[in-house]
Design a protein around this motif. Structure first.
Motif: not given
Length: 581
Positions: A29-39
């Motif tokens: 459904l287009g929901e970003v549910v996990w993101y670890c910026p940089g590495r």
């Protein structure tokens, strides 16, 4: 933070984005549910995957929308998802990507087609695994988030409480970019298009390195994509998975952080990247990373696993998050660091042997020699085993792998005395296994002196330790079929006999690889059982429960995808051989 209204994220529904430095996970459904910026192992900014209420996400708020299918564009990391509304032929197409390549900014970019009706992009950030309250401020055309990230968009980004909202009118296309840095110039459509085209070209250039064609071609293609998405492009290190704390037992405590690089994985990952056609450069690069970072510590010749920059992973720390499906503890770091894991060093030697035979080299010989010398002198030691148990015992797989690895690598030594010493140690290990490592039924035991068996033993003939139809292997297969199998999926040995844990998919693929040597059609049946748990993008989790049909564990897992590639390459070769008169 605004409470989410969409369903809780499910493992089977996750799509993977990556710029080969860090990763994000997005639902259908287009929901970003996990993101670890940089590495890959950085603190999360978005973690609704692990906490519905507090974790944070970036959602597409399109009333009445349902998933209309999705696909990767080519073999790279650009993901195209379709949302459908109740209106006839009303669709919104989202192209999500993380710009990949030198000179491109770091972050998550979303390009959206003309809107069938008004909708909103809603960003609820939760910095540092939701351990800090988010701070938002207007910064020209962008919104600054936590003083470290910026949201740029084609339409005005507005601060609404603790959310950043972009409202898009009907009939208009849009883009939005969550940036890990403040950009010198505010991006526009031309800028975003340039990022997209450059990133697609960089993926295209990378994906020419492996060119497998044959049976299960789509599954191999998806698996190669997964390996590449989870490889750090600066050091060529492949992590085990992009997630932490996705449970092996739903609602249980077996929740680990897999965002690191395991030496154990080297054998299968290097094999997969080297044998899947192409020039073999990717597998060679991963071996180079392992050998460059394999420095002695804690009395060992190398740490059993590393961060993507070669450092030591942190100690385990619990987070105050609800957990996926209420599975706690949620934790970061990994307490298995400093463990003696004999099979980890054996796998590095197997990877080196493959590279040496493929390219006629002895690259990284100094490191390979040091690991071989360690195995020569320590194969008989108790260790923590392939499953990283919490106490030392005489796990049999480490002894077996030490024997075959020493035999293989001795053939590349230019010192006759050294080669003879390694071969003598290998023979001693073989004698020890024959005398100490069989159950009362004559099967290979998981732990010497005990009756349990483990699915790892099916690799013994694959490694060349024994014949696939030896009495010991036949007894081992009988035990696995009788006690550790359901619906063609296989469990690993569980020290606590906790059968709530899912069947282990890499181990199941090892069983199929074993059957390639005896009965290729049976191998296909087992492989098909595993592929039933791949999601619509071909991504596989660590485990699956055939009783509930639920995927479990951290994923997508590179160990599983590497095992699949190795199996299919062997299966294709066996079937070609059967067709040859």
């Amino acid at each position: 933070m605004t409470a989410p209204t969409s369903p809780s994220p499910q493992i089977r529904d996750l799509g993977l984005l990556s710029n080969r430095r860090s990763a994000a996970l997005v639902t259908s459904l287009g929901e970003v549910v996990w993101y670890c910026p940089g590495r890959f192992d950085a603190p999360s900014l978005l973690a609704r995957l692990l906490d519905d209420e507090r974790g944070g996400s970036w959602a597409v708020d399109l009333p009445g929308a349902v998933g209309g299918g999705r696909r990767y564009l080519g073999d790279g990391g650009h993901l195209e998802s379709v949302l459908r509304t109740g209106t006839r032929h009303a669709e919104l197409t989202i192209t999500d990507f993380m710009p990949y390549g030198d000179g491109l900014p770091c972050g998550v970019c979303r390009v959206l087609s003309q809107a069938p009706q008004p909708y909103r992009l809603v960003l609820n950030a939760a910095p540092d695994y939701a351990r800090r309250a988010v701070t938002l401020s207007q910064d020209g055309a962008a919104v600054q988030i936590d003083g470290r990230h910026w949201l740029y968009a084609s339409h005005p980004a507005q601060i609404q409480g603790e959310s950043v909202v972009v409202e898009v009118p009907a009939g208009e296309a849009a883009w939005a970019f969550l940036s890990d840095e403040r950009l010198e110039a505010v991006p526009d459509w031309e800028t975003v298009t340039r990022w997209r085209e450059a990133s697609l070209l960089n993926w295209q250039n990378l994906t020419t390195h492996a060119t497998y064609q044959g049976p299960y071609q789509d599954a191999v293609r998806a698996s190669l994509r997964a390996l590449r998405l989870l490889t750090d492009h600066t050091g060529n290190a492949t992590i085990a998975a992009p997630t932490t704390s996705l449970p092996e037992v739903l609602g249980g405590e077996k929740n680990w952080d897999y965002r690191y690089v395991w030496l154990r994985d080297a054998g299968m990952v290097v094999s997969a990247l080297t044998r899947a056609g192409g020039d073999g450069s990717e597998g060679r690069a991963f071996l180079s990373f392992i050998c460059a970072q394999a420095t002695p510590q804690h009395g060992l010749p190398a740490s059993p696993f590393l961060t993507v920059d070669g450092g030591e992973p942190p100690e385990e720390t619990e987070l105050d998050l609800a957990g996926y499906g209420d599975s706690r503890p949620v934790q970061i770091g990994n307490g298995a660091r400093g463990q003696l894991q004999l099979d980890a060093y054996g796998n590095v030697l197997l990877a080196a042997k493959l590279i040496y035979e493929r390219f006629g080299t002895r690259e990284h010989w100094g490191v390979i020699e040091r690991l071989a010398e360690f195995l020569c002198g320590h194969w008989q030691d108790d260790d923590y085993g392939i499953w990283e148990e919490r106490r030392k015992r005489p796990y049999v797989a480490g002894k077996v792998l030490a024997a075959v690895a020493l035999e293989y690598i001795a053939g590349h030594s230019r010192d006759p005395a050294q080669a003879a010493r390694w071969m003598a140690a290998a023979e001693a290990a073989r004698v020890w296994v024959a005398g100490n490592a069989l159950t009362a039924a004559g099967a290979y035991a998981y732990v010497a002196g005990e009756e349990g068996v483990d699915v790892t033993a099916v690799l013994y003939p694959v490694w060349g330790f024994c014949a696939p139809d030896s009495p010991e292997m036949l007894a081992t297969l009988a035990a696995l079929e009788g006690e550790y199998c359901q619906d063609h999926l296989y469990w690993r040995h569980l020290a606590d006999d906790d059968r709530r844990e899912g069947a282990f998919l890499a181990g199941t693929l090892w069983v199929a690889q074993y059957w390639v040597m005896r009965d290729p059609p049976r191998a296909r049946v087992i492989l098909d059982a595993v592929l039933a748990y791949a999601n619509d993008l071909g991504l596989l989790p660590e485990m699956a429960d055939p009783r509930t049909r639920e995927p479990l564990g951290n994923g997508p897992q590179t160990f599983v995808h590497a095992a699949l590639i190795g199996l299919v390459v062997d299966l294709a070769a066996a079937e070609r051989a059967q067709e040859t008169p």
